[in-house]
Scaffold this motif. Structure first.
Motif, PDB file in Angstrom:
ATOM      1  N   UNK A  33     -58.301  -0.421  14.576  1.00  0.00           N
ATOM      2  CA  UNK A  33     -58.769  -0.243  15.954  1.00  0.00           C
ATOM      3  C   UNK A  33     -59.094  -1.584  16.594  1.00  0.00           C
ATOM      4  N   UNK A  34     -59.708  -2.481  15.836  1.00  0.00           N
ATOM      5  CA  UNK A  34     -60.033  -3.791  16.377  1.00  0.00           C
ATOM      6  C   UNK A  34     -58.764  -4.571  16.709  1.00  0.00           C
ATOM      7  N   UNK A  35     -57.758  -4.478  15.847  1.00  0.00           N
ATOM      8  CA  UNK A  35     -56.479  -5.130  16.116  1.00  0.00           C
ATOM      9  C   UNK A  35     -55.859  -4.575  17.398  1.00  0.00           C
ATOM     10  N   UNK A  36     -55.882  -3.268  17.557  1.00  0.00           N
ATOM     11  CA  UNK A  36     -55.301  -2.642  18.744  1.00  0.00           C
ATOM     12  C   UNK A  36     -56.048  -3.051  20.010  1.00  0.00           C
ATOM     13  N   UNK A  37     -57.361  -3.118  19.928  1.00  0.00           N
ATOM     14  CA  UNK A  37     -58.141  -3.520  21.095  1.00  0.00           C
ATOM     15  C   UNK A  37     -57.841  -4.964  21.488  1.00  0.00           C
ATOM     16  N   UNK A  38     -57.596  -5.794  20.508  1.00  0.00           N
ATOM     17  CA  UNK A  38     -57.225  -7.191  20.793  1.00  0.00           C
ATOM     18  C   UNK A  38     -55.817  -7.267  21.373  1.00  0.00           C
ATOM     19  N   UNK A  39     -54.893  -6.526  20.770  1.00  0.00           N
ATOM     20  CA  UNK A  39     -53.500  -6.536  21.216  1.00  0.00           C
ATOM     21  C   UNK A  39     -53.367  -6.062  22.657  1.00  0.00           C
ATOM     22  N   UNK A  40     -54.113  -5.033  23.006  1.00  0.00           N
ATOM     23  CA  UNK A  40     -54.004  -4.436  24.341  1.00  0.00           C
ATOM     24  C   UNK A  40     -55.179  -4.809  25.244  1.00  0.00           C
ATOM     25  N   UNK A  41     -55.810  -5.931  24.957  1.00  0.00           N
ATOM     26  CA  UNK A  41     -57.022  -6.329  25.684  1.00  0.00           C
ATOM     27  C   UNK A  41     -56.787  -6.429  27.188  1.00  0.00           C
ATOM     28  N   UNK A  42     -55.655  -6.954  27.601  1.00  0.00           N
ATOM     29  CA  UNK A  42     -55.407  -7.164  29.035  1.00  0.00           C
ATOM     30  C   UNK A  42     -55.332  -5.844  29.790  1.00  0.00           C
ATOM     31  N   UNK A  43     -54.578  -4.907  29.268  1.00  0.00           N
ATOM     32  CA  UNK A  43     -54.406  -3.627  29.967  1.00  0.00           C
ATOM     33  C   UNK A  43     -55.659  -2.769  29.865  1.00  0.00           C
ATOM     34  N   UNK A  44     -56.488  -3.016  28.850  1.00  0.00           N
ATOM     35  CA  UNK A  44     -57.701  -2.224  28.648  1.00  0.00           C
ATOM     36  C   UNK A  44     -58.946  -2.876  29.251  1.00  0.00           C
ATOM     37  N   UNK A  45     -58.775  -3.906  30.031  1.00  0.00           N
ATOM     38  CA  UNK A  45     -59.921  -4.573  30.640  1.00  0.00           C
ATOM     39  C   UNK A  45     -60.687  -3.585  31.520  1.00  0.00           C
ATOM     40  N   UNK A  46     -61.983  -3.442  31.252  1.00  0.00           N
ATOM     41  CA  UNK A  46     -62.811  -2.534  32.034  1.00  0.00           C
ATOM     42  C   UNK A  46     -62.674  -1.072  31.650  1.00  0.00           C
ATOM     43  N   UNK A  47     -61.944  -0.797  30.572  1.00  0.00           N
ATOM     44  CA  UNK A  47     -61.705   0.589  30.137  1.00  0.00           C
ATOM     45  C   UNK A  47     -62.403   0.814  28.800  1.00  0.00           C
ATOM     46  N   UNK A  48     -63.273   1.804  28.737  1.00  0.00           N
ATOM     47  CA  UNK A  48     -63.911   2.168  27.477  1.00  0.00           C
ATOM     48  C   UNK A  48     -63.010   3.108  26.685  1.00  0.00           C
ATOM     49  N   UNK A  49     -63.124   3.020  25.363  1.00  0.00           N
ATOM     50  CA  UNK A  49     -62.413   3.930  24.467  1.00  0.00           C
ATOM     51  C   UNK A  49     -63.423   4.920  23.899  1.00  0.00           C
ATOM     52  N   UNK A  50     -63.128   6.203  24.028  1.00  0.00           N
ATOM     53  CA  UNK A  50     -63.986   7.248  23.484  1.00  0.00           C
ATOM     54  C   UNK A  50     -63.374   7.803  22.206  1.00  0.00           C
ATOM     55  N   UNK A  51     -64.136   7.758  21.133  1.00  0.00           N
ATOM     56  CA  UNK A  51     -63.740   8.368  19.871  1.00  0.00           C
ATOM     57  C   UNK A  51     -64.499   9.686  19.746  1.00  0.00           C
ATOM     58  N   UNK A  52     -63.773  10.800  19.703  1.00  0.00           N
ATOM     59  CA  UNK A  52     -64.371  12.133  19.755  1.00  0.00           C
ATOM     60  C   UNK A  52     -64.338  12.778  18.371  1.00  0.00           C
ATOM     61  N   UNK A  53     -65.482  12.829  17.726  1.00  0.00           N
ATOM     62  CA  UNK A  53     -65.581  13.388  16.381  1.00  0.00           C
ATOM     63  C   UNK A  53     -66.466  14.628  16.378  1.00  0.00           C
TER      64      UNK A  53
END
Length: 406
Positions: A263-283
């Motif tokens: 998940x950390x790798x993905x957040x780094x890889x897609x950091x530009x497009x995800x700027x200002x966007x929170x990720x919700x993990x629903x468990x």
């Protein structure tokens, strides 16, 4: 004990402890058996421990359908980032917990106008399942003179492999097919709709780190395409859950480390497009299963043609998942023990059955336990999720079940 090597438990004076109490004391607090006892501190610890490990951009949400016991929801609200609900009643539970409405979302096909109107007025995010539902939201928002907070639920082309329940890929009643999303986005009128993001929930009860990682990789790639193509600014993306719980023999607990690292790798890889966007993990069950125990008292012991039966005062009408969900092809036992005599030199193989007039009323089959007698207490562990609320409690009009949060 039957399968208990996989379960967190404390034993003192040869009695199972629950929430720091001897089992008979917990039963007295509950008012008798059958009962569910939930350890509130264990749930809080589960949430806090996971949040410490997750990247800060990932917000942890709880799917109330896993266990909607009101006292539990109120306790969780002190530490959870959000609640995801699947009905009007669950939405009211979430709002009554003290959590702000902007941290609540509602999903599910077939929402009524009452459901949608309540969510609009409360300021809850509505995960839209179809273009027609979006059409209805436009009309309701116009009538109510309030903008609806909306996220589009996506049915991606991929699925979460090796899941106990698959909710994406192929034809599904859940969400909007990914190839139709852009057309639905074009239909949104911002005068009535406050667009919040996307919801992608692909499956549940998964014990494969590799499968979850593959699904996360596909989910983030899809998110990237959607965010690049949508004319609206998203504030959050719900990537679903899927984290499974090891209930049965030969199952290994999910190893979170590689999932969190990825998940950390993905957040780094897609950091530009995800700027200002929170990720919700629903468990759901992952946060509560190990904090619940189902207790039932032995009322009879009999031998029938070589099989020893323990008849207890609870059963499938209280714990349908444990009984085999009305007849699984291959039924498996949840971990069980004799709570008031945890260890004993004398062991016997028994079938534990409930009081209902059906051969499906099985608590445990062919388990080896300390020799039992009437009035002993059987504990079914890992019972904090999909227990009381997911069972036909009125079947055969048996006495009322008790639930207690300690």
């Amino acid at each position: 004990m039957a399968g208990l090597s996989r379960v967190h438990h404390v034993v003192e004076n040869n009695q199972l402890q629950v929430a720091g109490l001897a089992i008979e004391d917990a039963i007295k607090i509950a008012g008798g058996t059958p009962c569910y006892i939930y350890d509130g501190q264990q749930v809080v610890n589960n949430i806090k421990n996971l949040k410490r490990r997750l990247p800060s951009k990932v917000k942890l949400h709880y799917a109330i359908k896993a266990n909607p016991f009101p006292s539990l929801i109120t306790r969780m609200a002190t530490v959870i980032d959000g609640f995801d609900v699947a009905s009007h009643q669950e939405m009211l539970l979430a709002l009554a917990s003290g959590l702000k409405s902007h941290a609540v979302s509602i999903a599910g096909p077939g929402k009524s106008d009452t459901d949608l109107s309540a969510a609009i007025c409360a300021g809850v995010t509505i995960n839209v399942e179809s273009k027609f539902e979006l059409t209805r939201l436009h009309a309701l928002s116009e009538t109510l003179k309030k903008r609806a907070k909306v996220a589009l639920r996506i049915n991606p082309a991929f699925e979460l492999k090796q899941s106990g329940m698959k909710m994406s890929g192929g034809a599904k009643q859940f969400g909007i097919d990914e190839e139709q999303v852009l057309g639905v986005l074009d239909y949104i009128n911002s005068d009535y709709i406050d667009f919040k993001g996307f919801h992608i929930f692909s499956g549940s009860q998964n014990l494969s780190e590799a499968a979850i990682i593959e699904c996360h990789n596909q989910t983030f790639e899809l998110i990237s395409r959607l965010l690049n193509d949508t004319p609206f600014k998203a504030s959050h993306i719900n990537i679903g859950g899927g984290f499974g719980v090891a209930y049965f023999e030969h199952e290994s607990p999910l190893n979170l480390e590689p999932i969190i690292d990825n998940l950390q790798v993905l957040l780094t890889t897609y950091a530009a497009v995800l700027k200002g966007v929170d990720i919700h993990l629903e468990l759901g069950r992952y946060l509560v299963a190990d904090a619940g125990i189902y207790l039932t008292r032995v009322v009879d012991k009999k031998v029938s043609r070589g099989t020893t039966f323990l008849v207890v005062d609870g059963g499938m009408h209280h714990h349908l998942a444990n009984s085999g969900n009305l007849g699984q092809v291959i039924r498996k036992n949840y971990p069980v023990c004799v709570a008031n005599r945890y260890q004993h030199n004398n062991q016997e193989q028994v079938d534990i059955v409930g009081p209902l007039c059906t051969p499906l009323d099985i608590v445990a089959a062919k388990v080896h336990l300390p020799t039992c007698q009437p009035d002993d207490i059987i504990a079914v562990m890992q019972s904090g999720a999909y227990g009381a609320s997911a069972s036909p409690q009125s079947f055969l009009s048996q006495p009322t079940l008790r639930e207690v949060l300690l």
